[in-house]
Design a protein around this motif. Structure first.
Motif, PDB file in Angstrom:
ATOM      1  N   HIS A   1     -20.725   2.929 -38.103  1.00 14.61           N
ATOM      2  CA  HIS A   1     -19.335   2.471 -38.139  1.00 14.61           C
ATOM      3  C   HIS A   1     -18.448   3.692 -38.367  1.00 14.61           C
ATOM      4  O   HIS A   1     -18.670   4.458 -39.297  1.00 14.61           O
ATOM      5  CB  HIS A   1     -19.102   1.450 -39.253  1.00 14.61           C
ATOM      6  N   VAL A   2     -17.459   3.867 -37.498  1.00 12.79           N
ATOM      7  CA  VAL A   2     -16.521   4.988 -37.585  1.00 12.79           C
ATOM      8  C   VAL A   2     -15.229   4.466 -38.220  1.00 12.79           C
ATOM      9  O   VAL A   2     -14.626   3.512 -37.721  1.00 12.79           O
ATOM     10  CB  VAL A   2     -16.240   5.585 -36.192  1.00 12.79           C
ATOM     11  N   ASN A   3     -14.830   5.110 -39.322  1.00 11.43           N
ATOM     12  CA  ASN A   3     -13.715   4.646 -40.130  1.00 11.43           C
ATOM     13  C   ASN A   3     -12.669   5.756 -40.301  1.00 11.43           C
ATOM     14  O   ASN A   3     -12.814   6.620 -41.158  1.00 11.43           O
ATOM     15  CB  ASN A   3     -14.237   4.208 -41.501  1.00 11.43           C
ATOM     16  N   PHE A   4     -11.638   5.721 -39.455  1.00 15.40           N
ATOM     17  CA  PHE A   4     -10.503   6.626 -39.611  1.00 15.40           C
ATOM     18  C   PHE A   4      -9.466   5.935 -40.491  1.00 15.40           C
ATOM     19  O   PHE A   4      -9.158   4.756 -40.285  1.00 15.40           O
ATOM     20  CB  PHE A   4      -9.830   6.917 -38.261  1.00 15.40           C
ATOM     21  N   THR A   5      -8.917   6.670 -41.440  1.00 16.59           N
ATOM     22  CA  THR A   5      -7.788   6.177 -42.222  1.00 16.59           C
ATOM     23  C   THR A   5      -6.644   7.178 -42.088  1.00 16.59           C
ATOM     24  O   THR A   5      -6.815   8.267 -41.539  1.00 16.59           O
ATOM     25  CB  THR A   5      -8.145   6.026 -43.712  1.00 16.59           C
ATOM     26  N   LYS A   6      -5.495   6.794 -42.605  1.00 17.88           N
ATOM     27  CA  LYS A   6      -4.364   7.708 -42.708  1.00 17.88           C
ATOM     28  C   LYS A   6      -4.334   8.257 -44.136  1.00 17.88           C
ATOM     29  O   LYS A   6      -5.048   7.794 -45.018  1.00 17.88           O
ATOM     30  CB  LYS A   6      -3.050   6.999 -42.353  1.00 17.88           C
ATOM     31  N   TRP A   7      -3.500   9.246 -44.367  1.00 17.39           N
ATOM     32  CA  TRP A   7      -3.407   9.937 -45.662  1.00 17.39           C
ATOM     33  C   TRP A   7      -3.195   8.954 -46.813  1.00 17.39           C
ATOM     34  O   TRP A   7      -3.727   9.116 -47.904  1.00 17.39           O
ATOM     35  CB  TRP A   7      -2.285  10.962 -45.600  1.00 17.39           C
ATOM     36  N   ASP A   8      -2.408   7.893 -46.575  1.00 14.37           N
ATOM     37  CA  ASP A   8      -2.094   6.934 -47.635  1.00 14.37           C
ATOM     38  C   ASP A   8      -3.183   5.875 -47.815  1.00 14.37           C
ATOM     39  O   ASP A   8      -3.024   4.939 -48.597  1.00 14.37           O
ATOM     40  CB  ASP A   8      -0.745   6.267 -47.381  1.00 14.37           C
ATOM     41  N   GLY A   9      -4.289   5.998 -47.090  1.00 17.76           N
ATOM     42  CA  GLY A   9      -5.420   5.081 -47.239  1.00 17.76           C
ATOM     43  C   GLY A   9      -5.419   3.891 -46.305  1.00 17.76           C
ATOM     44  O   GLY A   9      -6.405   3.156 -46.237  1.00 17.76           O
ATOM     45  N   ARG A  10      -4.340   3.695 -45.573  1.00 23.65           N
ATOM     46  CA  ARG A  10      -4.338   2.535 -44.664  1.00 23.65           C
ATOM     47  C   ARG A  10      -5.284   2.765 -43.493  1.00 23.65           C
ATOM     48  O   ARG A  10      -5.505   3.895 -43.067  1.00 23.65           O
ATOM     49  CB  ARG A  10      -2.930   2.187 -44.211  1.00 23.65           C
ATOM     50  N   GLN A  11      -5.807   1.640 -43.008  1.00 23.44           N
ATOM     51  CA  GLN A  11      -6.781   1.689 -41.920  1.00 23.44           C
ATOM     52  C   GLN A  11      -6.133   2.231 -40.650  1.00 23.44           C
ATOM     53  O   GLN A  11      -4.989   1.911 -40.324  1.00 23.44           O
ATOM     54  CB  GLN A  11      -7.327   0.284 -41.678  1.00 23.44           C
ATOM     55  N   HIS A  12      -6.907   3.061 -39.953  1.00 21.41           N
ATOM     56  CA  HIS A  12      -6.492   3.577 -38.650  1.00 21.41           C
ATOM     57  C   HIS A  12      -7.587   3.156 -37.669  1.00 21.41           C
ATOM     58  O   HIS A  12      -8.162   2.080 -37.813  1.00 21.41           O
ATOM     59  CB  HIS A  12      -6.271   5.092 -38.741  1.00 21.41           C
ATOM     60  N   TRP A  13      -7.951   3.956 -36.703  1.00 21.66           N
ATOM     61  CA  TRP A  13      -8.933   3.560 -35.697  1.00 21.66           C
ATOM     62  C   TRP A  13     -10.313   3.310 -36.313  1.00 21.66           C
ATOM     63  O   TRP A  13     -10.792   4.085 -37.131  1.00 21.66           O
ATOM     64  CB  TRP A  13      -9.051   4.607 -34.598  1.00 21.66           C
TER      65      TRP A  13
ATOM     66  N   LYS B   1      -3.723  -3.276 -32.623  1.00 21.31           N
ATOM     67  CA  LYS B   1      -4.139  -2.765 -31.310  1.00 21.31           C
ATOM     68  C   LYS B   1      -5.659  -2.793 -31.180  1.00 21.31           C
ATOM     69  O   LYS B   1      -6.389  -2.500 -32.118  1.00 21.31           O
ATOM     70  CB  LYS B   1      -3.634  -1.344 -31.119  1.00 21.31           C
ATOM     71  N   ARG B   2      -6.115  -3.123 -29.975  1.00 19.61           N
ATOM     72  CA  ARG B   2      -7.543  -3.139 -29.654  1.00 19.61           C
ATOM     73  C   ARG B   2      -7.701  -2.657 -28.228  1.00 19.61           C
ATOM     74  O   ARG B   2      -6.968  -3.089 -27.344  1.00 19.61           O
ATOM     75  CB  ARG B   2      -8.082  -4.558 -29.808  1.00 19.61           C
ATOM     76  N   VAL B   3      -8.639  -1.722 -28.010  1.00 15.54           N
ATOM     77  CA  VAL B   3      -8.912  -1.233 -26.654  1.00 15.54           C
ATOM     78  C   VAL B   3     -10.411  -1.248 -26.413  1.00 15.54           C
ATOM     79  O   VAL B   3     -11.209  -1.151 -27.345  1.00 15.54           O
ATOM     80  CB  VAL B   3      -8.344   0.191 -26.418  1.00 15.54           C
TER      81      VAL B   3
END
Length: 181
Positions: free
Chosen positions: A12-24, A53-55
């Motif tokens: 599972h690939v888990n990208f977040t943003k600096w503030d901890g919110r979920q990204h891709w 968003k979903r691709v």
């Protein structure tokens, strides 16, 4: 990667943003490791999603996670005119953990991307987002300097065709994905 796993292990690939919110987010299969890092494969029907968003991937490809560097490379073994060949996300150094279903790799996305499309010169993308997020999230000066330096270095590597940004290297790992089936 400190965790021992075999090719075909779910990742599972888990990208977040600096503030901890979920990204891709996405789910692929471990392909293996080499001198460039850890390779994870994604088939043409893989889904990538983030809030709102979903691709769905249209081509088989790999993600390369270097061991001690702040970037993740989405690499394709072919790049028809105008389609992505390399899409490199500048990020924190990826962190690997064991989870119930396999492995998870997590990192913070730092906005800048190095992109090459078939038939076009590589470039650095999302400079505006990087500037906006420096103000919004308050990236420390040393993070900003490192991300900028890494983006410039990766652009030079892609322009020069230095491995792992060569089709023979990428093709070996995309073939490994296709051979898992």
């Amino acid at each position: 990667m400190d965790t021992v796993a075999r090719p075909g292990t779910p990742v599972h690939v888990n990208f977040t943003k600096w503030d901890g919110r979920q990204h891709w987010q996405s789910d692929g299969l471990l392909l293996g490791e080499d001198e460039y890092g850890v390779w994870v494969g994604f088939s043409a029907d893989s889904e990538f999603y983030r809030p709102g968003k979903r691709v769905t991937a249209k081509r088989d490809h790999t993600l390369l996670f270097p061991r001690d560097e702040g970037w993740v490379g989405r690499l394709y073994d072919t790049a028809p005119e105008g389609l992505i060949r390399y899409y490199i996300d500048l990020s924190s150094v990826p962190v690997w953990t064991s989870v119930d279903v396999g492995l998870e790799v997590s990192m913070i996305d730092f906005d800048l991307d190095v992109v090459e499309r078939g038939g076009q010169a590589p470039y650095i993308d999302d400079e505006d987002e990087f500037l906006d997020h420096q103000r919004l999230f308050g990236y420390p000066d040393e993070v900003v300097a490192q991300v900028r330096k890494d983006a410039d270095g990766l652009l030079a590597d892609v322009q020069a065709g230095r491995a792992p940004f060569r089709q023979d290297v990428v093709r070996r790992w995309v073939d490994a994905l296709r051979n898992l089936g």
